[in-house]
Design a protein around this motif. Structure first.
Motif, PDB file in Angstrom:
ATOM      1  N   ALA B  23       0.841  -1.198   0.000  1.00  0.00           N
ATOM      2  CA  ALA B  23       0.000   0.000   0.000  1.00  0.00           C
ATOM      3  C   ALA B  23       0.872   1.244   0.000  1.00  0.00           C
ATOM      4  CB  ALA B  23      -0.911   0.006   1.223  1.00  0.00           C
ATOM      5  N   GLY B  24       0.294   2.334  -0.505  1.00  0.00           N
ATOM      6  CA  GLY B  24       1.023   3.610  -0.490  1.00  0.00           C
ATOM      7  C   GLY B  24       0.011   4.738  -0.401  1.00  0.00           C
ATOM      8  N   THR B  25       0.482   5.882   0.093  1.00  0.00           N
ATOM      9  CA  THR B  25      -0.428   7.013   0.232  1.00  0.00           C
ATOM     10  C   THR B  25       0.344   8.318   0.232  1.00  0.00           C
ATOM     11  OG1 THR B  25      -2.216   7.933   1.572  1.00  0.00           O
ATOM     12  CG2 THR B  25      -0.388   6.962   2.777  1.00  0.00           C
ATOM     13  N   THR B  26      -0.354   9.412  -0.039  1.00  0.00           N
ATOM     14  CA  THR B  26       0.203  10.743   0.213  1.00  0.00           C
ATOM     15  C   THR B  26      -0.258  11.139   1.602  1.00  0.00           C
ATOM     16  OG1 THR B  26      -1.802  11.864  -0.561  1.00  0.00           O
ATOM     17  CG2 THR B  26      -0.112  11.405  -2.218  1.00  0.00           C
ATOM     18  N   ASP B  27       0.223  12.279   2.089  1.00  0.00           N
ATOM     19  CA  ASP B  27      -0.453  12.876   3.230  1.00  0.00           C
ATOM     20  C   ASP B  27      -1.661  13.626   2.659  1.00  0.00           C
ATOM     21  OD1 ASP B  27       1.119  16.091   3.763  1.00  0.00           O
ATOM     22  OD2 ASP B  27       1.166  14.835   1.964  1.00  0.00           O
ATOM     23  N   PHE B  28      -2.512  14.112   3.534  1.00  0.00           N
ATOM     24  CA  PHE B  28      -3.739  14.752   3.067  1.00  0.00           C
ATOM     25  C   PHE B  28      -3.835  16.162   3.601  1.00  0.00           C
ATOM     26  CE2 PHE B  28      -5.423  11.197   0.908  1.00  0.00           C
ATOM     27  CZ  PHE B  28      -4.782  10.121   1.515  1.00  0.00           C
ATOM     28  N   ARG B  29      -4.219  17.068   2.717  1.00  0.00           N
ATOM     29  CA  ARG B  29      -4.278  18.479   3.091  1.00  0.00           C
ATOM     30  C   ARG B  29      -5.535  19.099   2.526  1.00  0.00           C
ATOM     31  NH1 ARG B  29       2.064  20.172   1.667  1.00  0.00           N
ATOM     32  NH2 ARG B  29       2.931  18.287   2.625  1.00  0.00           N
ATOM     33  N   LYS B  30      -5.968  20.193   3.133  1.00  0.00           N
ATOM     34  CA  LYS B  30      -7.114  20.929   2.598  1.00  0.00           C
ATOM     35  C   LYS B  30      -6.739  21.501   1.225  1.00  0.00           C
ATOM     36  CE  LYS B  30     -11.017  23.346   3.262  1.00  0.00           C
ATOM     37  NZ  LYS B  30     -11.978  24.139   3.700  1.00  0.00           N
ATOM     38  N   ARG B  31      -5.526  21.998   1.123  1.00  0.00           N
ATOM     39  CA  ARG B  31      -5.017  22.520  -0.152  1.00  0.00           C
ATOM     40  C   ARG B  31      -3.634  21.960  -0.403  1.00  0.00           C
ATOM     41  NH1 ARG B  31      -8.128  26.405   1.813  1.00  0.00           N
ATOM     42  NH2 ARG B  31      -9.778  26.933   0.350  1.00  0.00           N
ATOM     43  N   TYR B  32      -3.381  21.551  -1.626  1.00  0.00           N
ATOM     44  CA  TYR B  32      -2.080  20.943  -1.951  1.00  0.00           C
ATOM     45  C   TYR B  32      -1.612  21.523  -3.292  1.00  0.00           C
ATOM     46  CZ  TYR B  32       0.917  16.994  -0.439  1.00  0.00           C
ATOM     47  OH  TYR B  32       1.906  16.195   0.082  1.00  0.00           O
ATOM     48  N   PRO B  33      -1.471  22.865  -3.372  1.00  0.00           N
ATOM     49  CA  PRO B  33      -1.131  23.458  -4.662  1.00  0.00           C
ATOM     50  C   PRO B  33       0.291  23.146  -5.136  1.00  0.00           C
ATOM     51  CG  PRO B  33      -1.096  25.132  -2.946  1.00  0.00           C
ATOM     52  CD  PRO B  33      -1.622  23.878  -2.315  1.00  0.00           C
ATOM     53  N   GLU B  34       1.119  22.616  -4.222  1.00  0.00           N
ATOM     54  CA  GLU B  34       2.507  22.322  -4.605  1.00  0.00           C
ATOM     55  C   GLU B  34       2.591  21.249  -5.679  1.00  0.00           C
ATOM     56  OE1 GLU B  34       1.249  22.298  -1.616  1.00  0.00           O
ATOM     57  OE2 GLU B  34       2.331  23.759  -0.394  1.00  0.00           O
ATOM     58  N   LYS B  35       1.571  20.391  -5.765  1.00  0.00           N
ATOM     59  CA  LYS B  35       1.653  19.276  -6.720  1.00  0.00           C
ATOM     60  C   LYS B  35       0.377  19.166  -7.539  1.00  0.00           C
ATOM     61  CE  LYS B  35       5.124  16.633  -4.572  1.00  0.00           C
ATOM     62  NZ  LYS B  35       5.868  15.408  -4.730  1.00  0.00           N
ATOM     63  N   LYS B  36       0.541  18.755  -8.799  1.00  0.00           N
ATOM     64  CA  LYS B  36      -0.620  18.417  -9.621  1.00  0.00           C
ATOM     65  C   LYS B  36      -1.158  17.059  -9.169  1.00  0.00           C
ATOM     66  CE  LYS B  36      -0.627  19.166 -14.072  1.00  0.00           C
ATOM     67  NZ  LYS B  36      -1.754  20.103 -14.042  1.00  0.00           N
ATOM     68  N   LEU B  37      -2.355  16.756  -9.586  1.00  0.00           N
ATOM     69  CA  LEU B  37      -3.010  15.539  -9.147  1.00  0.00           C
ATOM     70  C   LEU B  37      -2.192  14.294  -9.489  1.00  0.00           C
ATOM     71  CD1 LEU B  37      -5.058  13.045 -10.103  1.00  0.00           C
ATOM     72  CD2 LEU B  37      -5.408  14.143  -7.906  1.00  0.00           C
ATOM     73  N   GLU B  38      -1.702  14.221 -10.725  1.00  0.00           N
ATOM     74  CA  GLU B  38      -0.971  13.001 -11.101  1.00  0.00           C
ATOM     75  C   GLU B  38       0.356  12.895 -10.350  1.00  0.00           C
ATOM     76  OE1 GLU B  38      -2.283  15.313 -13.090  1.00  0.00           O
ATOM     77  OE2 GLU B  38      -1.031  15.715 -14.842  1.00  0.00           O
ATOM     78  N   GLU B  39       0.905  14.058  -9.946  1.00  0.00           N
ATOM     79  CA  GLU B  39       2.155  14.057  -9.162  1.00  0.00           C
ATOM     80  C   GLU B  39       1.894  13.487  -7.768  1.00  0.00           C
ATOM     81  OE1 GLU B  39       3.040  18.221  -9.621  1.00  0.00           O
ATOM     82  OE2 GLU B  39       3.688  17.945 -11.712  1.00  0.00           O
ATOM     83  N   LEU B  40       0.703  13.764  -7.227  1.00  0.00           N
ATOM     84  CA  LEU B  40       0.317  13.176  -5.941  1.00  0.00           C
ATOM     85  C   LEU B  40       0.150  11.663  -6.091  1.00  0.00           C
ATOM     86  CD1 LEU B  40      -2.268  15.875  -4.812  1.00  0.00           C
ATOM     87  CD2 LEU B  40      -0.071  15.395  -3.720  1.00  0.00           C
ATOM     88  N   CYS B  41      -0.484  11.246  -7.173  1.00  0.00           N
ATOM     89  CA  CYS B  41      -0.678   9.809  -7.419  1.00  0.00           C
ATOM     90  C   CYS B  41       0.669   9.099  -7.512  1.00  0.00           C
ATOM     91  CB  CYS B  41      -1.489   9.584  -8.700  1.00  0.00           C
ATOM     92  SG  CYS B  41      -3.191  10.160  -8.572  1.00  0.00           S
ATOM     93  N   MET B  42       1.633   9.736  -8.110  1.00  0.00           N
ATOM     94  CA  MET B  42       2.975   9.146  -8.220  1.00  0.00           C
ATOM     95  C   MET B  42       3.586   8.941  -6.833  1.00  0.00           C
ATOM     96  SD  MET B  42       5.413   7.985 -10.131  1.00  0.00           S
ATOM     97  CE  MET B  42       5.595   8.607 -11.812  1.00  0.00           C
ATOM     98  N   MET B  43       3.365   9.880  -5.916  1.00  0.00           N
ATOM     99  CA  MET B  43       3.871   9.736  -4.543  1.00  0.00           C
ATOM    100  C   MET B  43       3.332   8.456  -3.918  1.00  0.00           C
ATOM    101  SD  MET B  43       3.404  13.552  -2.919  1.00  0.00           S
ATOM    102  CE  MET B  43       3.675  13.142  -1.204  1.00  0.00           C
ATOM    103  N   ALA B  44       2.015   8.235  -4.084  1.00  0.00           N
ATOM    104  CA  ALA B  44       1.387   7.049  -3.496  1.00  0.00           C
ATOM    105  C   ALA B  44       1.920   5.783  -4.169  1.00  0.00           C
ATOM    106  CB  ALA B  44      -0.131   7.135  -3.639  1.00  0.00           C
ATOM    107  N   PHE B  45       2.099   5.835  -5.470  1.00  0.00           N
ATOM    108  CA  PHE B  45       2.550   4.673  -6.241  1.00  0.00           C
ATOM    109  C   PHE B  45       3.984   4.285  -5.858  1.00  0.00           C
ATOM    110  CE2 PHE B  45       2.117   1.596  -9.363  1.00  0.00           C
ATOM    111  CZ  PHE B  45       3.007   1.694 -10.425  1.00  0.00           C
ATOM    112  N   ARG B  46       4.838   5.294  -5.722  1.00  0.00           N
ATOM    113  CA  ARG B  46       6.238   5.017  -5.345  1.00  0.00           C
ATOM    114  C   ARG B  46       6.310   4.405  -3.949  1.00  0.00           C
ATOM    115  NH1 ARG B  46      10.406   9.666  -6.103  1.00  0.00           N
ATOM    116  NH2 ARG B  46      11.569   7.990  -5.096  1.00  0.00           N
ATOM    117  N   MET B  47       5.528   4.934  -3.018  1.00  0.00           N
ATOM    118  CA  MET B  47       5.528   4.387  -1.662  1.00  0.00           C
ATOM    119  C   MET B  47       5.063   2.934  -1.695  1.00  0.00           C
ATOM    120  SD  MET B  47       3.618   6.015   1.593  1.00  0.00           S
ATOM    121  CE  MET B  47       3.497   5.196   3.162  1.00  0.00           C
TER     122      MET B  47
END
Lengths: 172, 466
Positions: B23-47
């Motif tokens: 399993a993998g996940t990002t952290d969760f925030r109300k706003r996450y403008p630092e990353k695009k959606l697919e960039e967040l998905c990549m974080m979860a995938f790499r983990m």
């Protein structure tokens, strides 16, 4: 003026969040209108504008649930979900019912057309198998509770919105 | 009274078992403008590929994937249709087949169900299940407008355009019919937000008191601010495998059973039904309830309970051999979007009988450490921090909560919540008073994924595979 310039292209506003650019993208106005059909439910909405509360009920004697003596559906549906046969329309036997449950809406989302705060009520009427979600007139000046009796009211003629907001309730 | 036909309650039978391996996940925030959606998905995938002690290298594991199931609740938040395609391409899985799944708040669970079916059927030996949501690109009240389109457009949406308001009348009715003590509701918020303090992924961890919860602003009567979850951005993912492949990739695979149930979108359209009984219930247990409903003009499930959850639980308990949920399960992740939906669900999934939901809290068995008995809680709920404390990036939620149960069963709570490096990854510091929430030797857990007022619910039983 450069050869590459196209009329009508102008810079879009950006905010900065850390190193990221946040682009402002407004939605379009009247050009974005949806042309939504009420289909076979049209008699319901027309009825509200004329001060009538109509529903549909199953009359198919072979229906496994209703046996042809179905209670009214409000919100109505053209086809019975139990036997798939068309259901005819008729007016409710009574427009007086009671509050089955409710919530007080303090603030609504963007585009809400009902003035807040107000009570959103779920009303039980005799002869109707469903529970009807709607709004209560009079703001929140009189606190309400489950069981309070209410009567249907309508926005008719020039007041009609042609939506489900044309049905509302008042305490009796 | 509507009764289920014999065929309706047939217990699902898979042709082969399904296992979770990573399993993998990002952290969760109300706003996450630092990353695009697919960039967040990549974080979860790499983990998922890199952090789960798999017996093969990340790129080898990726080379085994046959199919992907993706979940996202609401396209209009991002104005990006076919987001599945963008993510799939970005994480490099083209041209393998994928599918997009959406069932409101149950999207995560339904996506897992779709992924599990691909393994169970033999269509795939290795399936990626990933969910996400980005809710921060519009103003909050416009976000409410979007979410409200998950109510009936012709007969409900126009009434509040604020999703809590479609939910609150259920809370009002349940509270009055079952005599709910508001302090019990508040205790759920205190518990879950408190557990979130141990999580590096959490969006709103906090140490609150019952009095503080009850003193908060009303969001939609009777629900107060701390009793409601927030909008969230992030992504979570899991990898499912056939039995043979699972044991090649890990020594600690977790077996998965998952089923779904549904009900009408409009709560008022739910006609009276006979209660389908769970293995730990008898007709006699509910004679009082049918009498009571005659007296109060009530109905099951009415506004008080969720038939979707009851059906999903019925099916998965029969599939997985769960006879008495509170005894047979070691932990549960519930969909605590609101304190009261949590409370309602305890009866639906048989942690208590209907009518006794509050006892799960007042008995202390929902806590890691039971404050009443001084012993471990029989079946702690939402050690992840749940939706109230940690996250509700809708498409990811059900998947995230299953990941949390998965890691608990593997004995890896501390590894996935306690490493300083993990907190630093998200720009946070691990609190000095950080507490491990690892349950001692858990064997089976339940994870519930739930849509709005109960249009869709999935129930998953996870069981140690070794």
């Amino acid at each position: 003026m450069s050869d590459n310039t196209q009329p009508g292209m102008k810079p879009q506003k950006i905010d900065q969040a850390g190193d990221a650019w946040i682009l402002h993208m407004p939605r379009f106005g009247a050009e974005g209108t949806h042309f939504h059909t009420y289909g076979l439910l049209t008699p319901y909405f027309k009825g509200l504008t004329e001060g009538k509360l109509l529903g549909t009920a199953c009359v198919n004697p072979k229906c496994p649930i209703t046996k042809g003596k179905g209670e009214l559906w409000i919100p109505p549906r053209a086809d019975c979900p139990d036997c798939h046969q068309p259901m005819p329309w008729h007016e409710v036997p009574t427009t007086q019912g009671y509050i089955y449950t409710f919530t007080m809406v303090e603030r609504g989302g963007t585009g809400l057309e009902v003035t807040c705060p107000y009570y959103q009520v779920d009303v039980k009427l005799d002869g109707v198998c469903t529970i009807i979600k709607s709004w209560l007139a009079g703001g929140i000046t009189t606190p309400i509770k489950i069981g309070d009796k209410v009567r249907a009211r309508f926005r008719t003629g020039a007041d009609a919105t042609n939506t489900n907001l044309d049905l509302y309730w008042e305490l009796i | 009274m509507i009764e289920f036909g014999q065929g309706n309650l047939r217990v699902p039978k898979w042709t082969r078992p399904v296992y979770m391996v990573a399993a993998g996940t990002t952290d969760f925030r109300k706003r996450y403008p630092e990353k695009k959606l697919e960039e967040l998905c990549m974080m979860a995938f790499r983990m998922l590929l890199e952090d789960n002690h798999l017996k093969r290298d990340p790129l080898e594991v990726k080379g085994l994937v046959n199919f992907a199931a993706y979940g996202e609740f609401a396209d209009h938040f991002q104005d990006q249709l076919l987001c599945e395609s963008k993510v799939h391409d970005y994480i490099g899985l083209d041209p393998l087949p994928n599918i997009g799944v959406k069932t409101g708040g149950a999207t995560g669970g339904s996506t897992m169900l779709a992924g599990a079916q691909s393994i169970a059927s033999g269509y795939s030996d290795c399936t990626l299940v990933m969910g996400w949501e980005r809710m921060d690109e519009v103003k909050t009240w416009t976000g409410n407008y979007y979410i409200a389109s998950a109510a009936c457009k012709d007969f409900e949406t126009r009434l509040a355009r604020n999703y809590a308001s479609y939910y609150a009348p259920m809370a009002r009715r349940f509270q009055e019919m079952y005599g709910v003590d508001e302090r019990v509701r508040a205790a759920i918020a205190v518990k879950n937000r408190g557990y979130a303090c141990s999580s590096p992924y959490a969006q709103q961890p906090g140490r609150h008191t019952v009095d503080e919860v009850l003193a908060g602003d009303i969001v939609s009567d009777p629900l107060r601010f701390l009793e409601c979850c927030a909008m969230s951005v992030g992504s979570s993912a899991m990898l499912l495998c056939s039995e043979e492949l699972a044991y090649q990739l890990t020594d600690n695979p977790v077996r998965l059973y998952i089923c779904g149930g549904t009900h009408t979108l409009r709560t008022g359209d739910r006609r009276p039904m006979r209660i389908p009984l769970l293995p730990n219930e008898t007709e006699a247990d509910y004679a009082w309830l049918y009498e009571e409903m005659k007296r109060t003009d009530g109905r099951w499930p009415g506004f008080e309970s969720f038939a979707a959850a009851r059906v999903a639980a019925y099916m998965v308990y029969h599939m997985a051999g769960i006879h008495n949920p509170i005894e047979d399960l070691d932990l549960v992740e519930t969909h605590d979007a609101f304190t009261i939906s949590d409370l309602q669900t305890y009866g639906d999934v048989g942690l208590t009988l209907y009518g006794k939901e509050q006892s799960y809290v007042t008995s202390g068995e929902c806590y890691l450490d039971n404050p009443v008995t001084g012993k471990p809680g029989k079946c702690p709920a939402n050690l992840s921090g749940g939706l109230l404390g940690t996250m509700h990036a809708v498409g990811a939620t059900g998947i995230f909560q299953m990941a949390e149960v998965f890691w608990q069963l593997q004995g890896k709570y501390d590894y996935f919540h306690g490493r300083d490096e993990l907190w630093a990854r998200y720009g946070k510091h691990k609190p000095a008073e950080w507490k491990s929430l690892q349950i001692d030797n858990p064997r089976r857990g339940l994870a519930i994924s739930h849509a709005g007022v109960g249009s869709h619910v999935t129930c998953a039983v996870l069981e140690r595979g070794w």
